[in-house]
Design a protein around this motif. Structure first.
Motif, short mmCIF file in Angstrom:
data_model
loop_
_atom_site.label_atom_id
_atom_site.label_comp_id
_atom_site.label_asym_id
_atom_site.label_seq_id
_atom_site.Cartn_x
_atom_site.Cartn_y
_atom_site.Cartn_z
N THR A 1 0.83 -1.20 0.00
CA THR A 1 0.00 0.00 0.00
C THR A 1 0.86 1.26 0.00
OG1 THR A 1 -1.78 -1.13 1.18
CG2 THR A 1 -1.78 1.27 1.26
N ALA B 1 2.38 1.65 -3.39
CA ALA B 1 1.38 2.12 -4.35
C ALA B 1 1.08 3.59 -4.15
CB ALA B 1 0.10 1.29 -4.19
N THR C 1 4.15 5.53 -5.53
CA THR C 1 4.27 5.40 -6.98
C THR C 1 3.17 6.16 -7.71
OG1 THR C 1 5.28 3.21 -6.72
CG2 THR C 1 4.38 3.75 -8.88
N SER C 2 1.94 6.02 -7.22
CA SER C 2 0.81 6.69 -7.89
C SER C 2 0.89 8.20 -7.74
CB SER C 2 -0.51 6.16 -7.34
OG SER C 2 -0.64 6.45 -5.96
N ALA D 1 3.34 -2.69 -6.83
CA ALA D 1 2.29 -1.81 -6.34
C ALA D 1 0.95 -2.45 -6.64
CB ALA D 1 2.38 -0.45 -7.03
N GLU D 2 0.02 -2.37 -5.68
CA GLU D 2 -1.26 -3.05 -5.85
C GLU D 2 -1.99 -2.61 -7.11
OE1 GLU D 2 -3.13 -2.10 -2.17
OE2 GLU D 2 -2.40 -3.91 -1.22
N ALA D 3 -1.83 -1.34 -7.48
CA ALA D 3 -2.53 -0.82 -8.65
C ALA D 3 -1.99 -1.41 -9.94
CB ALA D 3 -2.41 0.70 -8.69
N ASP D 4 -0.75 -1.91 -9.89
CA ASP D 4 -0.12 -2.40 -11.10
C ASP D 4 -0.07 -3.92 -11.18
OD1 ASP D 4 0.39 0.21 -11.76
OD2 ASP D 4 2.35 0.23 -10.79
#
Length: 268
Positions: free
Chosen positions: A45, A48, A51-52, A96-99
């Motif tokens: 988290t 992420a 990074t985001s 990263a969780e989003a990726d």
């Protein structure tokens, strides 16, 4: 306590005179009580969030990446410091969780040298691990992938768990010909961990290069050849430390209470 992950990250970085790896950041957030979470993947988290923010906000982001997985506050003294090798660099870079859906990784989580006697072995055992000491435990019993059995640090068997989940395959090895020949195990999982702590399948999007890099990294991690100084590149996964089964914890408590009771009776 801060109101968001972002504010907690900013607080940790503001207090540091050097850039920090995102795993260090998440550990400090939890240990200092800057933010509370019931999530099972705090390091992912934090990664992420950083990074985001950098990707989405660009120049307006308060964060800057100064190395692989290493961050600092923009325009702070720490941003001018050459990044040091992060602690536990042996651990691979987490996604990263989003990726996670677009990653080429095959292995998404793994555990090294877990102890056999910290699991309650039955037909469908549970196997608990944590991303960090203060994070929510995850049951990896339904994990799928590759596992290794050790007699201390000597490899005695390599297997796979696809048709049957990991914990069931390991349980079978407690009663078959290998039953008395291993006391530790490592595993490399194909299923990813959600923030809630459940396991999920991820669509494979793997190139030949990524496949070879993953296999190289897995062999280096499992066999620890002395001439390999680092893990193979592009092994995107995160290591989970083993957590004792709650049933065993309860047994220890009951045994302690019985022992105290017996001593009190003997003293009277």
């Amino acid at each position: 306590m801060e109101k968001s992950w972002k504010e907690a990250i900013k607080k940790v970085l503001a207090e540091s005179s050097t850039p920090l790896h995102y795993m260090e950041i998440s550990e400090k957030i939890l240990s200092c009580g800057y933010y509370e979470t019931d999530g099972a993947t705090p390091a992912a988290t934090v990664n992420a969030q950083l990074t985001s923010s950098i990707k989405r906000d660009g120049e307006k982001s308060p964060f800057i990446r100064v190395g692989k997985g290493i961050f600092a506050l923009k325009n702070s003294p720490a941003a001018e410091v050459a990044p040091i090798t992060p602690p536990q660099q042996k651990k691979p870079e987490v996604i990263a969780e989003a990726d996670v859906e677009s990653s080429e990784s095959i292995i998404h989580s793994f555990g090294m040298y877990w102890q056999r006697d910290l699991v309650v072995w039955r037909n469908d055992p549970k196997m608990y691990g944590k991303q960090q000491a203060l994070s929510k435990p995850v049951d990896f019993g339904k994990q799928k992938g590759i596992y290794i059995l050790y007699d201390h640090h000597t490899v005695v068997y390599v297997g796979r768990s696809i048709d049957r989940p990991l914990s069931k395959r390991l349980f079978e090895h407690t009663v078959d010909r290998l039953g008395s020949r291993w006391n530790r195990f490592s595993w490399f999982g194909l299923l990813d961990v959600t923030q809630e702590g459940s396991l999920r399948e991820v669509a494979l999007n793997t190139s030949l290069g990524a496949l070879v890099a993953t296999l190289e990294a897995l062999l280096i991690e499992a066999l620890e050849p002395p001439q390999n100084r680092k893990r193979g590149d592009d092994f995107s996964a995160i290591e989970y430390i083993q957590d004792i089964d709650p049933e065993l914890k309860e047994r220890e408590i009951q045994n302690t209470l019985r022992s105290i009771e017996q001593k009190m009776r003997g003293g009277s």
